[in-house]
Design a protein around this motif. Structure first.
Motif, short mmCIF file in Angstrom:
data_model
loop_
_atom_site.label_atom_id
_atom_site.label_comp_id
_atom_site.label_asym_id
_atom_site.label_seq_id
_atom_site.Cartn_x
_atom_site.Cartn_y
_atom_site.Cartn_z
N ALA A 114 -3.80 60.22 26.54
CA ALA A 114 -2.43 59.67 25.94
C ALA A 114 -2.22 58.21 26.67
O ALA A 114 -1.76 57.40 26.08
N HIS A 115 -2.48 58.36 28.08
CA HIS A 115 -2.18 57.02 28.69
C HIS A 115 -3.08 55.96 28.09
O HIS A 115 -2.49 54.65 27.84
N GLU A 116 -4.37 56.12 27.77
CA GLU A 116 -5.25 55.43 27.56
C GLU A 116 -4.74 54.72 25.85
O GLU A 116 -4.75 53.70 25.56
N ALA A 117 -4.23 55.58 25.16
CA ALA A 117 -3.88 55.56 23.80
C ALA A 117 -2.55 54.39 23.70
O ALA A 117 -2.51 53.61 23.05
N GLY A 118 -1.70 54.78 24.91
CA GLY A 118 -0.60 53.66 25.29
C GLY A 118 -1.05 52.49 25.34
O GLY A 118 -0.28 51.55 25.05
N HIS A 119 -2.38 52.21 26.12
CA HIS A 119 -2.65 50.84 26.44
C HIS A 119 -3.30 50.26 25.17
O HIS A 119 -2.73 49.06 24.92
N ILE A 120 -3.66 50.99 24.37
CA ILE A 120 -4.33 50.26 22.88
C ILE A 120 -3.03 50.23 22.02
O ILE A 120 -2.94 48.87 21.68
N ALA A 182 -8.65 46.39 33.39
CA ALA A 182 -7.81 46.36 34.45
C ALA A 182 -6.11 45.98 33.85
O ALA A 182 -6.17 45.14 33.09
N TYR A 183 -5.34 46.55 34.16
CA TYR A 183 -4.11 46.45 33.93
C TYR A 183 -3.01 46.14 34.63
O TYR A 183 -3.02 46.16 35.89
N GLN A 184 -1.98 45.35 34.22
CA GLN A 184 -0.96 44.92 34.90
C GLN A 184 0.21 46.02 35.11
O GLN A 184 -0.18 47.02 34.30
N GLU A 187 2.24 46.71 32.27
CA GLU A 187 1.27 47.57 31.19
C GLU A 187 1.54 49.06 31.76
O GLU A 187 1.15 49.57 30.72
N GLU A 188 1.10 49.33 32.82
CA GLU A 188 1.04 50.80 33.31
C GLU A 188 2.22 51.36 32.89
O GLU A 188 2.45 52.44 32.44
N ILE A 189 3.67 50.87 33.01
CA ILE A 189 4.98 51.48 32.84
C ILE A 189 4.72 51.64 31.34
O ILE A 189 5.43 52.92 31.00
N SER A 233 -8.75 50.30 38.03
CA SER A 233 -8.31 49.46 36.77
C SER A 233 -6.76 49.86 36.42
O SER A 233 -6.17 49.21 35.76
N HIS A 234 -6.38 51.00 36.98
CA HIS A 234 -4.96 51.29 36.61
C HIS A 234 -4.21 51.50 38.01
O HIS A 234 -4.21 52.37 38.85
N PRO A 235 -3.45 50.47 38.41
CA PRO A 235 -2.74 50.54 39.73
C PRO A 235 -1.52 51.61 39.82
O PRO A 235 -0.99 51.96 38.66
ZN ZN Z 1 -3.47 52.46 32.90
#
Ligand code: ZN
Length: 470
Positions: A114-120, A182-184, A187-189, A233-235
């Protein structure tokens, strides 16, 4: 059967003992062949398994749907690595076996998906993802493992590893940067918020995602432990986990648990990975909690097949089939055991049953069926083998191993141009374009100009990779 295309370091049972050596070997392979995906493809740690691929696809499907992402034909790529990693390029979902075996519940993996889908959905790293989506699976793995190994080397301060990693970056071009996927923090939030929305839309809890991320957060301070590429890659600063916890606990589905049937499939997957990739001690550890559960008995049957007595494994598998007659993977295990004891016709019957029961319509089961039919060895069974192998690659185009069997079957039939074209396809999907072209040209010499097989051979001959990541 859980299988690797070409074993790198001998039998799977030695994997756990040599986990560090395995990583080093992979790295060495990457450095040596950074300009040649084909050589890497021979050692690439992708594992194929109909059962696990179907399960992970079932985890992803509702989430992708909730996220508005294309959910037809998601390719699941299982990477044989004990660290935790998972990412989506768009149409492919890569997940390490280490992540699957670590997760105690489906919900933990579903949360990460779900989190990965959020990045997409957020368009994060879109350009890179588009490039990855055009690339072949093997090339992505080669690149990402190179980058991951480099990051691990840098983090553990191991000069040799870090130095080798730099070599990968230099040879692998812009894709093998440290920043790969790798994400900002912002972007993680965003991805966390989207993940909660997808989980809510599908009536699932965010507790699994929270558990996984909190584990990474607490592992940050531990020096010398295995570095999980996902964490790099995910802080995951403390405040992110705290914010996520608030969101998770606000959800009306915070206490939702996975359906028992899904949990059972998950348990069976974990014990299968343990049996094939980690060895008997790992199976015993998983069995200890509930030695008589279906998953435990499945693990027991598998390790009896792998390390023990095929006859006893057959008896144990028959008991499993009696309990779940519609489970395709029990039939598949039965087929594997029958192949081992050289009963190919019985094995073919078992694989045919497995394929007919398989709702996921995996090409892998058809390829197993084709191999068993080849082993039967009559002209009639050879003909059936060719049909099944073609059906198998029809469902599973990038299965380069299957083309090798197909080439062999055509060869035994005396159909040399078809054998050459199948060999060309195998090299093509493994990313070895040089050999793909050689065999495509060889096939063309014996084919009529303009016929479909000639045209396909011409496509292979004309193919030029558009960028460095082939
Ligand atoms: Zn992430």
């Amino acid at each position: 059967m859980l299988s690797r295309p070409r074993p790198l370091i001998g039998e799977s049972k030695s994997l756990s003992r040599t986990a560090r050596g395995f990583a080093t070997l992979l790295l060495a392979a990457t450095v040596a062949v950074s300009s040649s995906v084909s050589a890497f493809a021979q050692s690439v740690p992708v594992v194929r398994d109909a059962e696990i691929e179907a399960l992970v696809r079932d985890y992803a499907r509702p989430i992708f749907k909730a996220a508005g992402l294309a959910n037809d034909g998601i390719d699941i790529v299982l990477v044989n690595d004990q660290s935790f990693n998972a990412f989506v390029t768009g149409r492919r979902l890569f997940v390490n076996t280490g992540a699957l075996v670590t997760a105690e519940t489906p919900n933990e993996i579903i949360g990460v998906i779900a989190h990965e889908a959020g990045h997409i959905a957020g368009g994060h790293q879109q350009k890179l993802r588009d490039q990855l989506d055009r690339a072949k699976t093997m090339a992505i793995i080669a690149t990402l493992l190179g980058a991951g190994a480099m990051v691990a080397g840098a983090t553990t301060n191991s000069r040799g590893l870090a130095g080798a990693g730099m070599g990968v970056a230099a040879g692998g071009g812009e894709m093998a940067q440290r920043s790969i996927l790798a994400y900002q923090r912002t972007e993680e939030i965003t991805a966390d918020r989207s993940a909660i929305a997808y989980l809510n839309a599908t009536g699932q809890s965010g507790m699994g995602m929270l558990k996984t991320f909190a584990r990474f957060q607490s592992a940050l301070s531990l020096a010398g432990t295995q570095v999980d590429p996902y964490r790099i890659s995910h802080p995951m600063p403390q405040e992110r986990i705290a914010n996520l916890e608030v969101l998770v606990k606000q959800s009306p589905f915070v206490n939702a648990v996975d359906p028992p049937a899904l949990q059972q499939r998950h348990d069976m997957m974990r014990i299968k990975i343990a049996a094939y990739m980690q060895g008997q001690a790992a199976v015993a550890r998983l069995m200890r909690k509930n030695p008589t559960s279906l998953a435990s008995r499945y693990g027991d049957a598998q390790q009896t097949y792998l390390y023990g007595n095929p006859g006893a494994a057959l008896t144990k598998t028959a008991a499993l089939i009696k309990e779940q007659p519609k489970n395709p993977y029990f039939q598949e295990l039965r087929g594997d055991i029958l192949m081992k004891i050289n009963k190919p016709q019985d094995a073919a019957d078992a694989y045919a049953k497995a394929a007919s029961l398989d709702p996921a319509r995996s090409g892998l089961l058809l390829v197993s069926l084709g191999q068993a039919l080849m082993a039967v060895g009559t002209p009639d069974s050879l003909k059936k083998a060719v049909t099944q192998l073609n059906n198998g690659v029809g469902r599973d185009k990038e299965n380069s191993e299957a083309y090798r069997f197909l080439a062999q079957a055509y060869g035994e039939q005396g159909d040399i141009p078809a054998a050459d074209l199948a060999t060309a396809e195998g090299h093509y999907y493994a990313g070895d374009y040089k050999n793909a072209k050689i065999f495509a040209m060889r096939a063309q010499q014996k084919l009529k100009r303009g016929e479909p097989r000639w045209v396909r051979a011409q496509d292979i001959i004309n193919y030029t990779p558009s960028n460095k990541l082939k």
